[in-house]
Design an enzyme around this catalytic site. Structure first.
Site, PDB file in Angstrom:
ATOM      1  N   ASP A  86      35.640-100.050 -22.339  1.00  0.00           N
ATOM      2  CA  ASP A  86      34.738 -98.892 -22.511  1.00  0.00           C
ATOM      3  C   ASP A  86      34.664 -98.041 -21.238  1.00  0.00           C
ATOM      4  OD1 ASP A  86      33.349-100.536 -20.835  1.00  0.00           O
ATOM      5  OD2 ASP A  86      31.563-100.715 -22.096  1.00  0.00           O
ATOM      6  N   ARG A 108      28.851 -78.022  -3.524  1.00  0.00           N
ATOM      7  CA  ARG A 108      28.535 -76.620  -3.807  1.00  0.00           C
ATOM      8  C   ARG A 108      27.219 -76.466  -4.560  1.00  0.00           C
ATOM      9  NH1 ARG A 108      34.193 -74.861  -6.247  1.00  0.00           N
ATOM     10  NH2 ARG A 108      34.131 -77.060  -6.804  1.00  0.00           N
ATOM     11  N   ASP A 162      35.478 -64.871   1.593  1.00  0.00           N
ATOM     12  CA  ASP A 162      34.079 -64.565   1.258  1.00  0.00           C
ATOM     13  C   ASP A 162      33.244 -64.560   2.532  1.00  0.00           C
ATOM     14  OD1 ASP A 162      33.380 -67.295   1.790  1.00  0.00           O
ATOM     15  OD2 ASP A 162      33.963 -67.822  -0.247  1.00  0.00           O
ATOM     16  N   LYS A 198      32.972 -61.101  -1.395  1.00  0.00           N
ATOM     17  CA  LYS A 198      33.251 -61.617  -2.744  1.00  0.00           C
ATOM     18  C   LYS A 198      31.933 -61.773  -3.495  1.00  0.00           C
ATOM     19  CE  LYS A 198      34.022 -66.225  -3.727  1.00  0.00           C
ATOM     20  NZ  LYS A 198      34.755 -67.504  -3.696  1.00  0.00           N
ATOM     21  N   ASP A 206      40.122 -71.054   3.853  1.00  0.00           N
ATOM     22  CA  ASP A 206      38.985 -71.408   2.996  1.00  0.00           C
ATOM     23  C   ASP A 206      38.730 -72.909   3.096  1.00  0.00           C
ATOM     24  OD1 ASP A 206      36.903 -70.878   1.316  1.00  0.00           O
ATOM     25  OD2 ASP A 206      38.110 -70.042  -0.307  1.00  0.00           O
TER      26      ASP A 206
HETATM   27  C1  R5P Z   1      33.417 -70.688  -2.317  1.00  0.00           C
HETATM   28  O1  R5P Z   1      32.474 -70.161  -1.780  1.00  0.00           O
HETATM   29  C2  R5P Z   1      34.393 -71.583  -1.636  1.00  0.00           C
HETATM   30  O2  R5P Z   1      34.475 -71.367  -0.273  1.00  0.00           O
HETATM   31  C3  R5P Z   1      35.747 -71.429  -2.271  1.00  0.00           C
HETATM   32  O3  R5P Z   1      36.232 -70.130  -2.006  1.00  0.00           O
HETATM   33  C4  R5P Z   1      35.671 -71.605  -3.761  1.00  0.00           C
HETATM   34  O4  R5P Z   1      34.947 -72.748  -4.071  1.00  0.00           O
HETATM   35  C5  R5P Z   1      37.042 -71.684  -4.360  1.00  0.00           C
HETATM   36  O5  R5P Z   1      36.925 -71.814  -5.730  1.00  0.00           O
HETATM   37  P1  R5P Z   1      38.015 -71.223  -6.700  1.00  0.00           P
HETATM   38  O6  R5P Z   1      39.337 -71.728  -6.241  1.00  0.00           O
HETATM   39  O7  R5P Z   1      37.622 -71.746  -8.051  1.00  0.00           O
HETATM   40  O8  R5P Z   1      37.928 -69.742  -6.648  1.00  0.00           O
END
Ligand code: R5P
Length: 297
Positions: A34, A93, A168, A192, A218
């Site tokens: 399960d 997040r 962003d 963004k 990022d």
């Molecule tokens: C957002 O603020 C993070 O820094 C990343 O840019 C984001 O989580 C990336 O997510 P995705 O690839 O879905 O755009």
């Protein structure tokens, strides 16, 4: 010190123990029909400082549950301390309420990590530098940025026409640190906007990238939408070459396909998350954070 690994990122744990010239501790992880798991420690841990390596990307819930059980098994068998190495901290997040009525999922995870007896957390490149403050246990927050800076220097991209780009505004702190490691290389940040309900993103216009080599930095790539949109904007504004450095390759859905098809020349990520064979693609290069983690154990 004894080092154990959950099943989420064993290749990284293997590299860490190899660097430390230690064997990986023995665990038995049995999955019932399960899909419930039974975890057992298969060696003596009484009075030992124990380390558990477990990333918590897809499937975050399953990987967290496994980590909770491993920590419990170690404590019950007399471990002196349990340090969790969670290279990618799932649910980061969701560290506050964005829309009325939401749970603070990161807060719930933190409570459980502390209740199951984890004494210390080692993690990398958190989405927000304030997340460590939410913990009552010590948090060592490492960063892959020095690894990225080393590659940029090796390729001599720090010598001419390069601009670092945050896709962003939330990433400005991150790119400032990286630029500081690269003789104050110039940077820009794209504004963004994300629709909190649909998740759809839009980006404001930018200037100053024409004929430049743009390096997008990022913390993570999930669906790939942010990178693809930022790269398209940079190309539209005249950027000659576009590269990406991102710490965590979450790679949800068809992100690998979108990234391979994008205008980006090359994407560097790290092994904080183990990437399955079918998610690898030609434009991808994986750098290792094992040395950095091993140095900090
Ligand atoms: C957002 O603020 C993070 O820094 C990343 O840019 C984001 O989580 C990336 O997510 P995705 O690839 O879905 O755009």
């Amino acid at each position: 010190m004894k080092i154990f690994s959950g099943s989420a990122n064993k290749p990284l744990a293997d590299k860490i123990v190899k660097l430390l010239k230690k064997p990986l501790g023995r665990l038995e992880i049995h999955i019932f029909p399960d899909e419930e798991k039974r975890v057992a420690v298969m060696e003596e841990v009484l009075g030992q400082d124990c380390i558990v390596v477990q990333s918590t990307s897809i499937n975050a819930d399953k990987n967290y549950m496994e980590l909770f059980f491993i920590a419990d098994a170690l404590k019950r068998n007399g471990a002196k301390s349990v340090t969790a190495v969670i290279p990618y901290l799932g649910y980061q997040r969701q560290d506050h309420v964005f829309r009325e009525g939401e749970a603070v999922s990161m807060g719930v995870i933190i409570k459980i990590l502390e209740i199951v007896g984890i004494h210390k957390l080692i993690t990398l490149d958190l989405h927000s530098s304030r997340i460590p403050e939410l913990f009552n246990i010590p948090v060592l927050h490492l960063s892959a940025l020095p690894i990225f800076a080393k590659i940029i220097k090796e390729k001599h991209w720090d010598e001419d026409k390069t601009i670092i780009v945050s896709p962003d505004m939330g990433g400005i702190r991150r790119v400032k640190i990286l630029c500081g490691l690269l003789r104050n290389m110039p940077y820009i940040a794209i504004e963004k906007n994300r629709d909190l309900k649909s998740g759809k993103i839009s980006m404001e216009e930018i200037q100053g990238v024409a004929e430049k080599r743009a390096i997008i930095v990022d913390d993570m790539i999930s669906t790939g939408a942010t990178i693809v949109k930022a790269a398209d904007l940079l190309r539209k504004k005249g950027a000659e070459e576009i590269f990406v450095f991102a710490t965590h390759p979450v790679f949800a859905g068809n992100a690998p396909v979108l990234l391979q098809k994008s205008v980006v020349s090359k994407i560097f990520v790290t092994d904080t998350i183990s990437i399955s064979q079918e998610k690898l693609f030609p434009k991808l290069e994986v750098l290792s954070v094992a040395g950095m983690i091993a140095e900090n154990l």
